[in-house]
Design a protein around this motif. Structure first.
Motif, short mmCIF file in Angstrom:
data_model
loop_
_atom_site.label_atom_id
_atom_site.label_comp_id
_atom_site.label_asym_id
_atom_site.label_seq_id
_atom_site.Cartn_x
_atom_site.Cartn_y
_atom_site.Cartn_z
N ASP A 118 52.13 34.37 43.59
CA ASP A 118 51.37 33.19 43.18
C ASP A 118 52.26 31.97 43.39
O ASP A 118 52.85 31.42 42.46
N PHE A 119 52.34 31.52 44.62
CA PHE A 119 53.27 30.47 44.98
C PHE A 119 52.81 29.10 44.49
O PHE A 119 53.62 28.24 44.18
N LYS A 120 51.51 28.90 44.44
CA LYS A 120 51.00 27.62 43.95
C LYS A 120 51.43 27.37 42.52
O LYS A 120 51.74 26.23 42.14
N ARG A 121 51.47 28.42 41.72
CA ARG A 121 51.91 28.28 40.33
C ARG A 121 53.36 27.80 40.27
O ARG A 121 53.72 26.97 39.44
N ILE A 122 54.18 28.30 41.18
CA ILE A 122 55.60 27.91 41.20
C ILE A 122 55.74 26.46 41.62
O ILE A 122 56.42 25.66 40.95
N TRP A 166 52.55 22.74 52.23
CA TRP A 166 51.08 22.84 52.20
C TRP A 166 50.65 24.28 51.91
O TRP A 166 49.76 24.52 51.09
N VAL A 167 51.27 25.23 52.58
CA VAL A 167 50.92 26.63 52.35
C VAL A 167 51.17 27.00 50.89
O VAL A 167 50.35 27.68 50.25
N MET A 168 52.29 26.54 50.34
CA MET A 168 52.63 26.88 48.96
C MET A 168 51.67 26.24 47.96
O MET A 168 51.48 26.74 46.86
N ASN A 169 51.07 25.14 48.34
CA ASN A 169 50.16 24.44 47.43
C ASN A 169 48.71 24.88 47.57
O ASN A 169 47.83 24.33 46.90
N THR A 170 48.45 25.87 48.42
CA THR A 170 47.06 26.31 48.62
C THR A 170 46.76 27.56 47.78
O THR A 170 47.66 28.31 47.42
N ASP A 171 45.48 27.75 47.54
CA ASP A 171 45.00 29.04 47.04
C ASP A 171 44.76 29.90 48.27
O ASP A 171 43.63 30.00 48.77
N TYR A 172 45.84 30.48 48.77
CA TYR A 172 45.75 31.10 50.09
C TYR A 172 44.81 32.30 50.12
O TYR A 172 44.37 32.72 51.19
#
Length: 968
Positions: free
Chosen positions: A744-748, A667-673
């Motif tokens: 930018d983890f969401k991009r990964i 969930w954290v990785m999929n957010t625009d934190y």
């Protein structure tokens, strides 16, 4: 493909996936086992040993407060930090994470005081070091609880040797940093209005307050003009803090505002202003003010700034209890405008920063005119008026009035001041207003501004090199990378506008302001004394300052001991946390200074980012960090703040118990934190579904690789489809590394998830399953596919490892039972030759044609003319020359997963299937001719051509013969 015939079951002859890696993750049970495994093998030390000699990458941990269970904000914060440190560790760095805790301060002190109150004890009756020990023990117990929860989240770091601000070495270093600042002349004792918590009995810094809406009493007050042509008229002010009127010493106006003299012509009430009274207002606000008091008035004339400047007024409470007989001057001030109020601003220099600054700017000129520049102390630390507020203090009838009580509730001060103004005939009007007002971050109760002696650090004093602390800090901000970039402007605005840093707190638990000063505020600068202080703190902790005989101990050998007073105020806890870079980054050989990254929530622009910047710039001239990363706050699914009263909180411990830490991490990785995030049951379920797809992809690869002979292939010997997959890995490798560098983890996660679902499961794996399951052991096509799947597995698992450490560890050990840990691996090195844009361009054309075939077959399947694509033998008409050229030499039946296929040049018949976005391709669905192979289910003309295996195709018969020979 496991369908059987009545005669023979061929499933045992297929290379079907075989793995013990379960489809159901069971993370709540599996993850604690892995945590225990990592602890037993001492993974942290293995990581440090494996990285010995590498370049260091350091993310310095912003210390959480050691006073309760972790919440979702802690989980978000620690997961982000863990992903960053792991990603750099797996890319050739020594990325050492040292967790830390903030241990001093009011919240812990309160908890111990509560225990005392429950037992009927008074904290002040307990020896201070006995009380401090209880605070220390309390913090230590929570550090252990939080550390266990962080480890359960999968956070890897030096939990056996963290940093804490209450460690003796840390307390010695914090005191040493203060002494550096004192030695350089940046520390001073001043009397200024500071934000004061009556509830907590201490001064607060801007970083320790937050703003909430309250409803305040408001008054419009008449100040009688005592001098000049305007004598007999009244200047009217408006304030939301009536209780500050006893502290009034001046009235501010602005030469940029137009003022007028007005006369009341009619009054609706018998009380208050009456016809004939003359009053001064800003022209823009006069009508609104008169309407508020139910008055009618006429403008007599304009009043210039030159006419206002020499004016002296009487205090509106003049004569009350024999007080307030002093002169009240007017002064031209920049902070005055005509947006609200009256255009004149009541100035109480003991109760507001702008009031104080304006008063001090005019103090010399006032003194020259015979006006005392002294600032009164009208309100005590308990919120009661003092003797310097005649008529309201201890000698007043009924006792002293109170601004605020111990629970943060409004006292009777406003009411009593308003009554006194009415009695004096100087209340123009009154009302109420809702507005934002500062509250203590800890107690959540309103604060007041009051003038108190405190210890400050200058923001604008020349430090001997042409710089000031403010200029140094602003320069450091310019040299720092901010993620998101907006954080730079936010921190800059705070530094540009902040007042001097108030360091002192009137508490017991913390590092003391370990200095000696005389009655004039001069600080003792004696290196021998300072050395003794630091040495004592190093050995005994800051408790040494409060031990019996401490003053004589530290001042030993000095003949002027009576001159010096031992300061017992406690340092602002933000100074503690702002100093962590010294005793962590500088003092630990496994770290370095400055840090590569500081990462915290957006509130830390006024907190840890801010105090660390100021402390480091004051002592070292630059920031202790190179990059500042900011995350937002976690809201519920509807964008509301989480609260127990709403019942919308998400507790990380519950998520881990029900779904697993890797779900929370995903969930954290999929957010625009960088923005505020949302979390709730629906969002968690979305991430659970995404996780299952990723896990199933990994599981299928593991099952397929159970048959991997471990062959290596030269790139040039691979089929084009395999080369295409390697090209995609090369592209993803670049994206993954760039995105990890950009945080930018969401991009990964989006790129890897899409790759796994769309390009692997729905394309490459789907195409290659026939060859992987059915081809002979010696098949080069099958072995090449296994080689590439091995590379796909390694890349995906290693790239995902920082994000989902539990799942990737389980998968890696399933594939490599003798391995120590996936987290001791490095990201795979991708050969340059794998990057093949020309091949990708060719395959993009092939896939366009495939999409039309797939669309046509879907219609056939929907209309039940076929059950499986293997029942089809479509005719593909290609009019586009570039598409037709791309299909040359390509087995389109294999690519489209049909039993056969015909590709012909031309537009095709009008009734053929077409897709609007793929011009020049038309498909005629046809049924495959021949018999169905009992092993591969393909329909071909050569089924039965081998007498030994009459139920299968020639390809399958050859595979069965080869298998039989191997089984011998």
């Amino acid at each position: 493909m496991t369908e059987t015939t009545d005669k023979q079951d061929y499933s045992s002859t297929l290379y079907l996936p075989q793995t013990d890696f379960p489809m159901r993750a069971g993370l709540p049970q599996k993850e604690p086992e892995l945590v225990a495994r990592w602890k037993t093998m001492d993974l942290y030390k293995r990581l440090r040993a494996s990285a010995a000699g590498r370049e260091k990458f350091v993310l310095h941990d912003g210390p959480p407060y050691a006073n309760g269970n972790i919440h979702i904000g802690h989980a978000l914060n620690k997961i982000l930090k863990d992903v960053i440190t792991r990603s750099f560790q797996m890319r050739g760095f020594d990325s050492n994470y040292v967790p830390g805790w903030d241990c001093h301060g009011l919240p812990i002190e309160w908890k111990i005081e509560e225990k005392y109150r429950e037992k009927g004890k008074n904290k002040d009756e307990v020896p201070v070091n006995e009380f401090r020990k209880e605070c220390r023990d309390f913090a230590g117990s929570w550090i252990k609880v939080q550390a266990d929860d962080f480890r359960r989240l999968g956070i890897e770091g030096d939990f056996d040797n963290p940093y804490t601000t209450m460690n003796f070495h840390a307390e010695a270093r914090i005191a040493g940093e203060l002494l550096k600042i004192a030695r350089s002349g940046q520390l001073y004792r001043g009397s200024k209005p500071v934000m004061w918590s009556v509830v907590e009995r201490t001064a607060l810094a801007e970083a320790e307050v937050e703003y909430h809406e309250i409803e305040s009493d408001t008054v419009w007050v008449k100040f009688p003009v005592a001098t000049g042509e305007l004598a007999g008229a009244f200047i009217v002010i408006w304030t939301t803090t009536p209780w500050t009127i006893p502290g009034n010493r001046a009235i501010s106006f602005s030469s940029k505002v137009e003022y007028g003299l007005y006369e009341v012509t009619a009054a609706a009430n018998d009380f208050g202003p009456q016809p004939g009274e003359k009053m001064l207002f800003a022209d823009k606000l006069a009508a609104e003010c008169f309407a508020k008091a139910k008055l009618e008035a006429k403008r007599l004339r304009g009043v210039s700034a030159d006419e206002l400047s020499p004016v002296i007024c009487d205090h509106p409470l003049k004569g009350l209890a024999g007080g307030y007989g002093f002169q009240v001057p007017l002064m031209d001030s920049d902070h005055v405008n005509d947006d609200a109020g009256t255009g004149f601003v009541h100035t109480a220099p003991g109760h507001g920063r702008e009031d104080f600054d304006a008063w001090m700017a005019n103090a010399r000129s006032f003194e020259a005119r015979g006006i005392s520049p002294q600032i009164p102390f009208t309100v005590g630390d308990d919120g009661f008026y003092t003797e310097e507020a005649p008529g309201f203090g201890p000698g007043a009838e009924g006792g002293p009035a109170r601004v605020m009580d111990d629970n943060g509730k409004k006292g009777d001060a406003n009411k009593r001041v308003a009554e006194a103004l009415i009695a004096a005939g100087n209340l123009f009007s009154r009302g109420r207003i809702k507005h934002d007002y500062p509250h203590s971050w800890r107690s959540k109760k309103p604060v007041i501004y009051r003038n108190t002696p405190q210890w400050f650090v200058y923001m604008d004093k020349d430090l001997g090199d042409g710089t000031t602390l403010r200029s140094r800090a602003l320069s450091a901000i310019d040299g720092t990378r901010f993620v998101p970039a907006a954080g730079q402007n936010r921190l800059r605005a705070m530094i540009e506008n902040r007042p001097d840093w108030v360091l002192s707190r009137q508490r017991a638990w913390g590092v003391p302001i370990a200095i000696f000063a005389d009655d004039k505020g001069e600080i003792l600068v004696d290196e021998a004394v300072n050395a003794r202080i630091v040495e004592a703190f190093e050995a005994e902790g800051a408790d040494a300052w409060f031990a019996e005989g401490a003053k004589a101990r530290f001042l030993a050998g000095r003949e002027d001991q009576d001159r010096w007073t031992m300061i017992t105020d406690i340092l602002d806890v933000w100074f503690d946390s702002g100093s962590t870079h010294t005793f962590t980054l500088e003092d630990r050989p496994d770290l370095k200074w400055p840090a590569d990254v500081y990462l915290e929530g957006s509130d830390q622009h006024r907190g840890w980012f801010h105090s660390s910047l100021l402390e480091s710039c004051a002592t070292r001239g630059r920031a202790p960090y190179n990059t500042v990363i900011t995350h937002g706050f976690t809201m519920d699914e509807h964008g509301r703040k989480m609260s127990k009263s709403l019942g919308n909180t998400v507790v990380p411990q519950d998520v881990m118990a029900q779904s697993g830490a890797d779900i929370l991490r995903l969930w954290v990785m999929n957010t625009d934190y960088g923005e505020d995030q949302r979390l709730g049951k629906t969002i968690l379920q979305t991430n659970i579904d995404a996780y299952r797809k990723i896990r199933n992809t990994i599981r299928w690869m593991l099952g397929t690789l159970a048959h991997d002979p471990g062959d290596e292939f030269a790139y040039g010997d691979l089929p084009d489809l395999e080369k295409l997959m390697l090209h995609r890995l090369a592209e993803l490798d670049r994206l993954v590394r760039e995105a990890y560098d950009a945080f930018d983890f969401k991009r990964i996660t989006r790129a890897l998830t899409d790759f796994a679902n769309v390009e692997l499961s729905a394309f490459y794996f789907d195409i290659r399953k026939d060859a992987l399951y059915c081809d002979a052991p010696s098949s080069a096509r099958r072995r090449a596919a296994l080689y590439v799947i091995r590379k796909l597995f390694d890349c995906l698992v290693l790239w995902f490892a920082p994000m989902m450490p539990f799942t990737t560890e389980e998968a890696w050990l399933s594939r490599n039972p003798q391995a120590e840990s996936v987290h001791l691996e490095q990201f795979p090195a991708i050969p340059a030759e794998w990057l093949n844009p020309a091949l990708e361009e060719s395959w993009s054309r092939i896939r366009k044609v495939r999409s039309v075939v797939t669309g046509a077959l879907e219609v056939e399947r929907k209309d039940k003319r076929i059950g499986s694509s293997l029942e089809a033998a479509p005719v593909v008409h290609v009019a586009d020359a570039s598409l037709l050229a791309a299909l040359d030499g390509v087995d389109m039946a294999e690519i489209c997963i049909t039993s056969s296929i015909s590709v012909v040049a031309g537009e095709g018949p009008a009734e053929a299937f077409r897709l609007a976005d793929v011009a020049g391709v038309a498909v005629e669905p046809k049924l495959a001719e021949g018999r169905k192979c009992a092993r591969s289910w393909r329909i071909t003309a050569d089924v039965g051509s081998d007498a030994d295996y009459p139920e299968v195709s020639a390809r399958d018969a050859a595979a069965l013969r080869e298998l039989a020979a191997l089984q011998g």
